[in-house]
Design an enzyme around this catalytic site. Sequence first.
Site, PDB file in Angstrom:
ATOM      1  N   GLU A   1      -6.016   8.249   3.919  1.00 24.26           N
ATOM      2  CA  GLU A   1      -4.633   8.612   4.214  1.00 24.26           C
ATOM      3  C   GLU A   1      -3.967   7.929   3.168  1.00 24.26           C
ATOM      4  O   GLU A   1      -4.115   6.990   2.575  1.00 24.26           O
ATOM      5  CB  GLU A   1      -4.011   7.796   5.415  1.00 24.26           C
ATOM      6  CG  GLU A   1      -4.622   8.821   6.827  1.00 24.26           C
ATOM      7  CD  GLU A   1      -4.055   8.170   8.137  1.00 24.26           C
ATOM      8  OE1 GLU A   1      -2.844   7.725   7.900  1.00 24.26           O
ATOM      9  OE2 GLU A   1      -4.574   8.304   8.979  1.00 24.26           O
TER      10      GLU A   1
ATOM     11  N   GLU B   1      -8.406   3.460  12.309  1.00 26.30           N
ATOM     12  CA  GLU B   1      -7.464   2.051  12.388  1.00 26.30           C
ATOM     13  C   GLU B   1      -7.698   1.296  13.612  1.00 26.30           C
ATOM     14  O   GLU B   1      -6.848   0.900  14.447  1.00 26.30           O
ATOM     15  CB  GLU B   1      -5.937   2.456  12.224  1.00 26.30           C
ATOM     16  CG  GLU B   1      -5.666   3.296  11.029  1.00 26.30           C
ATOM     17  CD  GLU B   1      -4.180   3.400  10.538  1.00 26.30           C
ATOM     18  OE1 GLU B   1      -3.351   3.483  11.573  1.00 26.30           O
ATOM     19  OE2 GLU B   1      -4.020   3.731   9.523  1.00 26.30           O
TER      20      GLU B   1
END
Length: 472
Positions: A366, A169
């Site tokens: 995820e 991220e």
Amino acid sequence: MDNQFHLQDDFPKNFLWGASTSAFQVEGAANEDGKGESVADLRSKKSKFLDTSVSVDHYHHVEEDVALMAKLGLKSYRFSISWSRIFPHGNDEEPNQEGIAFYNKLINLLVKNQIEPIVTMFHFDCPVSLVKQYGGWASRKAISDFYNYAKTLFNEFGDRVKYWLTINEQSLLANVPEMNGIKDEDLRRLREKGENSNYNMFLAQAKVYRLCHDLFPNSMIGPAVSYMTNFPYDHTSKNALKSKNMEDLISFIDMDVALRGELPSYYLRYLEDSKITLDYHEGDADILKNGRANFLGLNWYSTSVFKLSNEESPKMLTGVISNVEKVTDDRLMNSEWDFSYDPVGLRFALQKVNDRYPHIPIIITECGWPERDQLENGQVHDPKRIKYLNGHIFELREAIKDGVNVISFNPWSFLDLLSVNDGMDKRYGLVYVNRNNQSMLDMKRYPKDSFYFYQKVIATNGKNVSKLEIDE
């Protein structure tokens, strides 16, 4: 006439059914066996909840936890390595052998149980020492230090690890630079430091991609991207354009640079409009061009609805997400933490990625549902998480039928784990860990109902997932 074209009509037989965690959220042992302090450790100490010193103590429960993974039937496990457990100061002359021994133990246990390791090199935990030495990722010095760290990981574990994720991220770290330990009282300078850290991470990853291809040409390496799928609040073009711009500058930029090997024009315009200057050096363009990923890791949780707002929050350091307001869609099931249940959104999101990068291999790194789970008589009933998993796995299969090359699904998370802002209240795990914000209790592990649902998913290769169950 025979159809010469063939689309995958179900999950492939070798599909990697997995689960995810990150080092600082599960390991504990933050001050043991030579590990150095990370920015994530510092952040957790400021929390009103528990910190990383023990967390859920995966470090001392690794055999038990991998045994539970084997019981679940996992085919893959996505986890991260702590940079400061390998190099306590980030750029030590020699790696910490106790840290290497721990990850060797974990990887060997996974391989023994035929679980494919999917390894993240950097997940929110920059060594504090690098921040003190030169400002961390805001400095180009971090590029060579990350490269050396990655090279060490390849040398130590590359014979058993086929799937690598570089940075988790990145766009979040660029937009909230404090998460990388980067500070400045002047918000404009802080924003410029954040974008330079973004650029330095792009360069560092490109060099690591190239190194991986040279050392292990059959391995896969790519970024773990926070994939926000945004919809406009109304049908106006300005709100639709704002939603698209946010997707481009928060999600697709990481994919574009990794796969196309250059800074996209929309990002260059954003920098120019924001009067932000990058520390560009001669030869940088060649570094990006010659080092590219060969797959994508996508962190995808839900769709979001935004509308333009007249108020600009000074806390929003990036022009990308200023002047917007997130709107809750009450037609959907929504969690306490503002995630919605919108599984068709996953299929839509994957189609968009496939349109942009046809046939690129994709790992869902995820995807999960948070709840305040309760342990009752040794059991945890989590019907909303089961519904979430069922719906998203169904739509994942539909995306595969569409022609999207998804090779693995790793829901967040295998174990309940530390959430810096919400402690142990916000639980994602398939396995309940018996501790709370104030006490470690006995740390016993209890498979939840979702564990047994997912166990059947893996055993049947998704055959137990149906549209009917979604609609009930």
